[in-house]
Structure formats: C-alpha cells, structure tokens
Design a protein around this motif. Structure first.
Motif, short mmCIF file in Angstrom:
data_model
loop_
_atom_site.label_atom_id
_atom_site.label_comp_id
_atom_site.label_asym_id
_atom_site.label_seq_id
_atom_site.Cartn_x
_atom_site.Cartn_y
_atom_site.Cartn_z
N LEU A 1 54.02 20.23 28.50
CA LEU A 1 54.63 20.15 29.92
C LEU A 1 53.61 19.21 30.54
CD1 LEU A 1 55.45 24.00 30.76
CD2 LEU A 1 57.09 21.96 30.53
N SER A 2 52.63 19.26 30.47
CA SER A 2 51.48 18.24 31.15
C SER A 2 51.80 17.04 30.87
CB SER A 2 49.87 18.60 30.93
OG SER A 2 49.01 17.63 31.54
N LEU A 3 52.18 16.54 29.64
CA LEU A 3 52.44 15.35 29.31
C LEU A 3 53.76 14.79 29.75
CD1 LEU A 3 51.24 15.17 25.56
CD2 LEU A 3 50.05 14.14 27.47
N VAL B 1 52.64 5.65 29.29
CA VAL B 1 52.26 6.66 30.28
C VAL B 1 51.83 7.95 29.66
CG1 VAL B 1 53.33 8.36 31.99
CG2 VAL B 1 54.09 5.94 32.07
N ILE B 2 52.26 8.34 28.50
CA ILE B 2 51.75 9.37 27.95
C ILE B 2 50.48 9.32 27.41
CG2 ILE B 2 52.08 10.85 25.76
CD1 ILE B 2 55.12 10.75 26.19
N HIS B 3 50.29 7.98 26.61
CA HIS B 3 48.95 7.81 25.77
C HIS B 3 48.01 7.24 26.81
CE1 HIS B 3 50.15 8.70 21.62
NE2 HIS B 3 51.38 8.70 22.01
N THR B 4 48.10 6.61 27.89
CA THR B 4 47.22 5.98 28.63
C THR B 4 46.83 6.90 29.93
OG1 THR B 4 47.94 3.78 27.88
CG2 THR B 4 46.70 3.90 29.89
N LEU B 5 47.88 7.37 30.44
CA LEU B 5 47.82 8.20 31.65
C LEU B 5 47.58 9.58 31.63
CD1 LEU B 5 50.24 5.99 33.87
CD2 LEU B 5 47.72 5.66 33.62
N ARG B 6 48.44 10.21 30.81
CA ARG B 6 48.72 11.72 30.75
C ARG B 6 47.99 12.43 29.57
NH1 ARG B 6 55.02 12.41 32.47
NH2 ARG B 6 54.91 11.47 34.41
N LEU B 7 47.66 11.85 28.61
CA LEU B 7 46.98 12.36 27.58
C LEU B 7 45.64 12.55 27.91
CD1 LEU B 7 47.37 13.55 24.61
CD2 LEU B 7 47.03 11.34 23.44
N PRO B 8 44.64 11.65 28.16
CA PRO B 8 43.45 12.08 28.57
C PRO B 8 43.31 13.05 29.61
CG PRO B 8 44.00 9.83 29.34
CD PRO B 8 45.12 10.19 28.37
N ARG B 9 44.10 12.93 30.54
CA ARG B 9 44.21 13.86 31.88
C ARG B 9 44.60 15.45 31.07
NH1 ARG B 9 47.41 13.42 37.25
NH2 ARG B 9 47.19 15.36 38.17
N THR B 10 45.39 15.77 30.14
CA THR B 10 45.88 16.77 29.56
C THR B 10 44.63 17.23 28.70
OG1 THR B 10 48.19 16.16 29.62
CG2 THR B 10 47.60 17.79 28.13
N LEU B 11 44.16 16.43 28.01
CA LEU B 11 43.01 16.90 27.29
C LEU B 11 41.70 17.50 27.82
CD1 LEU B 11 43.20 14.32 24.23
CD2 LEU B 11 43.92 16.73 24.23
N ILE B 12 41.64 16.77 28.96
CA ILE B 12 40.54 17.24 29.83
C ILE B 12 40.71 18.65 30.39
CG2 ILE B 12 39.46 16.53 32.21
CD1 ILE B 12 39.17 13.70 31.33
N ALA B 13 42.23 18.90 30.93
CA ALA B 13 42.51 19.96 31.50
C ALA B 13 42.19 21.08 30.74
CB ALA B 13 43.98 19.91 31.96
N LEU B 14 42.89 20.81 29.12
CA LEU B 14 42.71 21.95 28.32
C LEU B 14 41.43 22.35 28.06
CD1 LEU B 14 45.26 20.42 25.75
CD2 LEU B 14 45.52 22.58 27.01
N LEU B 15 40.51 21.32 27.91
CA LEU B 15 38.91 21.71 27.78
C LEU B 15 38.26 22.11 28.98
CD1 LEU B 15 37.42 18.55 25.69
CD2 LEU B 15 37.06 20.85 25.17
N ARG C 1 42.00 10.83 35.29
CA ARG C 1 41.02 10.99 34.35
C ARG C 1 41.43 10.16 33.35
NH1 ARG C 1 39.67 12.59 38.90
NH2 ARG C 1 38.58 14.39 39.16
N THR C 2 40.04 9.49 32.62
CA THR C 2 40.57 8.62 31.53
C THR C 2 39.92 8.92 30.17
OG1 THR C 2 38.12 7.35 32.20
CG2 THR C 2 40.27 6.87 33.31
#
Length: 325
Positions: free
Chosen positions: A20-22, A49-63, A183-184
């Motif tokens: 959902l975050s992605l 959008v998914i791989h550059t902007l949202r994926l690092p943000r999502t992984l940081i949120a999960l961690l 987040r990057t």
C-alpha cells in the motif's frame, strides 16, 4: 497453532502495508500494477515513482517501525515499566537534539555520524530521566513523568538552536520533522546496518529480557548478571530508537502502542512477543505514513502528528489504569 496463525497474519499485514505504501500517494497506482512493477521494473513513469521515490521510503518505514516497536518492548521489559517508550523516556528528543548540534556546530561531519550522535544524545536523555526518577523513588509513573520533562527540555533546546542558527539548522530538518517524505536510498543505506544489527541483537537477547522481568532477586538467583544484561539491553533499545530518529525524526508512541498489542496477541514471553512486535511495528508505521499521505493530498501531513493523535489517548488510559493499581 494459534500463535503461528498470529505470526502469519502479522507478516501478511506488514507485506500489505508495504505494498500500500508503494501504491498510494499523491498519485495512486493500482495494486496489481504496483506488484508487477516492483518485480519487473520498466521505463514507465509509475515504475520510476515506485523504485526511485516510494521504495526507499517504504523500506525505511518498515525498518524504523520495527525498530521503534522493539525498542519500546526492550525498554518496557528491562525497566518493568509498561509506560516506557523511546519518546516518553526522552530518547527520541535527545537523539534529535544531538543530530541538530552535530549539524549546527560540525557541519562538515559525514551523514554516517548521525546514528552515533543520536545514540549518544538518546542515551544521555535516558540516563537523565532515570536519574531524576531515582532521586525520588522509581515508579512507572515517576519515570514516565521524568522522561516527559527531559523530552520537553531537549525539545526546548532544539527549538532554541533552530531559532539561533536558522541557516545551519536547515540540514537537520529531515531528522526533526517526524516524517518519511523524501527519504532516499542513500539514507536507507546509512541506517539499515545499525537497525538490522540492533534487531538481530534484540532477538538473541530476548531470553535475558524474560529473566530481567522476573525481578532483581529472582534474576540473580537464576545466575543472571543483571547489571550487565540491563546495560546491554537498554543500549540496544536506545540504539534502535536513535537509528530511527536519525532517518525519520521523533515519531512518538510507536514504541508504546505496538509492544502492548504484541504482548496481548503473543503473550509475555519475549521470545515470541519481540519478533511479533517487530512485524506489527513494520506494519504500523507504513500504514500511518499512507494515511499521512492521503488524508490531505496532494499535501502531506507529518506522520508523527497522526501517530501522536492515536498514541496520546492510549498513554492516558494506560497511565490511569496503572495509577489505580
């Protein structure tokens, strides 16, 4: 069997939260397309959008969600205080202040120094809170009140530095905002080793947390080196909170709400409640971030505000219950 189903449900919830975050944000992407582009990126705008902007943000949120939840569980276990939380004990505010001091007075310091600086600031804040409570007799409510006082003092110092050194303080805004926006991959690479190491250490030490929760005398009778174990486990809790603060800023109450939910679902044994808390935290923060993105889009509400809105009533109810006891 029941516990296995609970773990499976928590894992699926965390995975769904990540998806959902992605998918959701200023522009929504269908879930099916999101899953496809995640596994098979192409040259489309949605893939970018998914791989550059949202994926690092999502992984940081999960961690960060997992780290904050486990940090709260460790601190609650080692202090035997159900009100313990990285935010309430001043760890998050102390870490944020330390990062701001680093940026203002040592602007040439590398970004990799943020986590150690936050760890030092958070550790000092926790020591100050415990020292203040100990001087009048440590109880759960007194420790929480001392932590709130230390957090307020650190927050006031942070605002003073922002006013006095406005231009220099700009470099630390991302660490003070309580937000996941922007987040990057670079920031993920800087914080991931610390958080993953802290989570692994917490899993290894879960049995020792069980022993410490039995009380000082019982723990010693079982052969535990209580002072050493308490110091190491508290250090891990501070490290996990500090690492999260260094990349998402102070997001309070995750470490208070999620551990209580994990114990309610998985029991008091930290060998079960700790990994469950990590999974629930990994689901909680991305879902809160999704809500922060869509509640007033295209503008973004800082996720720390939403979490505080949910956590404050929970803290009040919990404090009232403990006060009656």
């Amino acid at each position: 069997m029941t516990r296995l189903l609970i773990f499976a449900g928590a894992l699926l919830t965390a995975l769904l939260a990540g998806l959902l975050s992605l998918a959701l944000g200023a522009t929504d992407i269908p879930l099916a397309d999101t899953a496809r582009l995640l596994l098979h990126p192409d040259d489309s705008v949605n893939s970018l959008v998914i791989h550059t902007l949202r994926l690092p943000r999502t992984l940081i949120a999960l961690l960060a969600g997992a780290a904050l939840a486990v940090s709260g569980l460790l601190l609650q276990g080692v202090t035997r205080n159900p009100l313990a939380d990285p935010g309430i004990l001043g760890v998050e505010a102390g870490g944020a202040l330390a990062i701001l001091i680093l940026v203002v007075f040592l602007p040439a310091a590398p970004a990799a120094a943020f986590v150690p600086a936050a760890f030092l600031g958070g550790g000092l804040a926790a020591l100050a809170a415990y020292g203040a409570a100990r001087s009048i007799g440590v109880t759960p409510l007194r420790l929480a009140l001392a932590g709130v006082a230390v957090a307020s003092l650190a927050g006031a110092a942070t605002r003073a530095l922002q006013l006095l050194f406005e231009d220099r303080a700009q470099g630390a805004l991302f660490a003070l905002s309580g937000s996941l926006a922007g987040r990057t991959w670079e920031q993920l690479g800087q914080v991931a080793p610390w958080l993953l190491a802290g989570l692994a250490g917490a899993l290894i030490l879960a049995p020792r947390v069980n022993v410490l929760t039995l009380g000082e005398d019982v723990a010693r009778s079982l052969g535990a080196r209580t002072e050493r174990d308490r110091t190491v486990i508290t250090g891990l809790g501070v490290l996990l909170a500090a690492g999260s603060v260094s990349v998402v800023g102070p997001v309070g109450f995750v470490g208070l709400i999620v551990p209580h939910a994990a114990r309610a679902l998985g029991g008091a044994d930290h060998r079960a409640s700790l990994p469950l808390s990590a999974l629930l935290g990994a689901a909680f923060l991305p879902l809160a971030d999704v809500a922060a993105r869509v509640i007033d889009r295209p503008a973004e509400t800082p996720v720390g505000i939403l979490v505080a809105a949910a956590g404050s009533p929970f803290f009040i109810l919990l404090a009232r219950r403990i006060g009656r006891r």
